[in-house]
Motif scaffolding. Structure first.
Motif, PDB file in Angstrom:
ATOM      1  N   LEU A 190      -4.764  33.151  10.907  1.00  0.00           N
ATOM      2  CA  LEU A 190      -5.921  33.937  10.484  1.00  0.00           C
ATOM      3  C   LEU A 190      -6.966  34.059  11.582  1.00  0.00           C
ATOM      4  O   LEU A 190      -7.704  35.044  11.629  1.00  0.00           O
ATOM      5  CB  LEU A 190      -6.537  33.333   9.220  1.00  0.00           C
ATOM      6  N   GLU A 191      -7.055  33.080  12.473  1.00  0.00           N
ATOM      7  CA  GLU A 191      -7.981  33.174  13.610  1.00  0.00           C
ATOM      8  C   GLU A 191      -7.598  34.330  14.534  1.00  0.00           C
ATOM      9  O   GLU A 191      -8.450  34.914  15.189  1.00  0.00           O
ATOM     10  CB  GLU A 191      -7.983  31.870  14.409  1.00  0.00           C
ATOM     11  N   VAL A 224      -6.404  37.218  13.602  1.00  0.00           N
ATOM     12  CA  VAL A 224      -6.616  38.522  12.970  1.00  0.00           C
ATOM     13  C   VAL A 224      -8.025  38.970  13.323  1.00  0.00           C
ATOM     14  O   VAL A 224      -9.004  38.328  12.955  1.00  0.00           O
ATOM     15  CB  VAL A 224      -6.429  38.426  11.439  1.00  0.00           C
ATOM     16  N   ASP A 225      -8.124  40.084  14.058  1.00  0.00           N
ATOM     17  CA  ASP A 225      -9.448  40.485  14.535  1.00  0.00           C
ATOM     18  C   ASP A 225      -9.966  41.788  13.934  1.00  0.00           C
ATOM     19  O   ASP A 225     -11.084  42.188  14.222  1.00  0.00           O
ATOM     20  CB  ASP A 225      -9.460  40.568  16.057  1.00  0.00           C
ATOM     21  N   ASP A 254      -7.470  44.329   8.461  1.00  0.00           N
ATOM     22  CA  ASP A 254      -6.342  43.396   8.440  1.00  0.00           C
ATOM     23  C   ASP A 254      -6.712  42.110   7.710  1.00  0.00           C
ATOM     24  O   ASP A 254      -5.898  41.546   6.973  1.00  0.00           O
ATOM     25  CB  ASP A 254      -5.874  43.074   9.854  1.00  0.00           C
ATOM     26  N   CYS A 255      -7.939  41.647   7.916  1.00  0.00           N
ATOM     27  CA  CYS A 255      -8.413  40.457   7.191  1.00  0.00           C
ATOM     28  C   CYS A 255      -8.407  40.721   5.687  1.00  0.00           C
ATOM     29  O   CYS A 255      -7.990  39.869   4.897  1.00  0.00           O
ATOM     30  CB  CYS A 255      -9.829  40.085   7.636  1.00  0.00           C
ATOM     31  N   SER A 287      -6.133  38.942   2.752  1.00  0.00           N
ATOM     32  CA  SER A 287      -6.777  38.323   1.589  1.00  0.00           C
ATOM     33  C   SER A 287      -6.244  38.878   0.279  1.00  0.00           C
ATOM     34  O   SER A 287      -6.107  38.145  -0.699  1.00  0.00           O
ATOM     35  CB  SER A 287      -8.287  38.523   1.656  1.00  0.00           C
ATOM     36  N   GLY A 315      -6.991  34.056   1.872  1.00  0.00           N
ATOM     37  CA  GLY A 315      -8.359  34.553   1.984  1.00  0.00           C
ATOM     38  C   GLY A 315      -9.379  33.483   1.654  1.00  0.00           C
ATOM     39  O   GLY A 315     -10.394  33.336   2.346  1.00  0.00           O
ATOM     40  N   ALA A 322      -9.529  30.923   4.508  1.00  0.00           N
ATOM     41  CA  ALA A 322     -10.293  31.438   5.644  1.00  0.00           C
ATOM     42  C   ALA A 322     -11.784  31.418   5.351  1.00  0.00           C
ATOM     43  O   ALA A 322     -12.593  31.027   6.201  1.00  0.00           O
ATOM     44  CB  ALA A 322      -9.847  32.859   5.976  1.00  0.00           C
ATOM     45  N   ARG A 332     -14.882  36.164  10.848  1.00  0.00           N
ATOM     46  CA  ARG A 332     -14.482  37.502  10.386  1.00  0.00           C
ATOM     47  C   ARG A 332     -14.493  37.607   8.873  1.00  0.00           C
ATOM     48  O   ARG A 332     -14.741  38.667   8.324  1.00  0.00           O
ATOM     49  CB  ARG A 332     -13.070  37.832  10.879  1.00  0.00           C
ATOM     50  N   PHE A 333     -14.187  36.517   8.182  1.00  0.00           N
ATOM     51  CA  PHE A 333     -14.093  36.538   6.732  1.00  0.00           C
ATOM     52  C   PHE A 333     -15.458  36.339   6.064  1.00  0.00           C
ATOM     53  O   PHE A 333     -15.570  36.444   4.857  1.00  0.00           O
ATOM     54  CB  PHE A 333     -13.101  35.480   6.256  1.00  0.00           C
ATOM     55  N   PHE A 373     -16.426  42.652   6.506  1.00  0.00           N
ATOM     56  CA  PHE A 373     -15.237  42.212   5.783  1.00  0.00           C
ATOM     57  C   PHE A 373     -15.340  42.624   4.321  1.00  0.00           C
ATOM     58  O   PHE A 373     -14.374  43.108   3.725  1.00  0.00           O
ATOM     59  CB  PHE A 373     -15.065  40.700   5.911  1.00  0.00           C
TER      60      PHE A 373
END
Length: 100
Positions: A42-43, A45-46, A50-51, A55, A62, A65, A72-73, A78
């Motif tokens: 998950l780190e 995923v930028d 996509d995040c 989720s 999700g 994260a 990002r989350f 987001f």
């Protein structure tokens, strides 16, 4: 001729059986990985969309994260991406979603 008949008789056999639960592939293959590896994935995923897709596909990821504090989350973008993903899923083939 006997060899040809054998092939023909083989082709008349019943079709292969359907997959049973025991031999079906796992549907949540990410669930088999340890949580530390989930966070590493998950780190990487930028993109906010996509995040959001991660989720929605696996709510457990999700939450992991979000609870672990991945930036990002927790970003407001987001939340926007989540709403867009949900709206696109709900609308489906009925129409399109546009943000103005």
């Amino acid at each position: 001729f006997s060899q040809v008949r054998r092939r023909d008789s083989c082709s008349m056999e019943s079709p292969p059986r359907a997959r049973a639960e025991d031999d079906a592939p796992p549907t949540d293959w990410l669930g088999e990985l340890p949580p530390e590896l989930h966070l590493r994935i998950l780190e990487g995923v930028d993109d906010f969309s996509d995040c959001a897709a991660f989720s929605l596909a696996s709510p457990r990821l999700g939450l992991l994260a979000l609870r672990s504090g991945l930036a990002r989350f927790k970003d407001p973008l987001f939340a926007v991406a989540m709403r867009l993903q949900i709206a696109q899923h709900c609308v489906g083939s009925v129409g399109t979603v546009s943000v103005t």
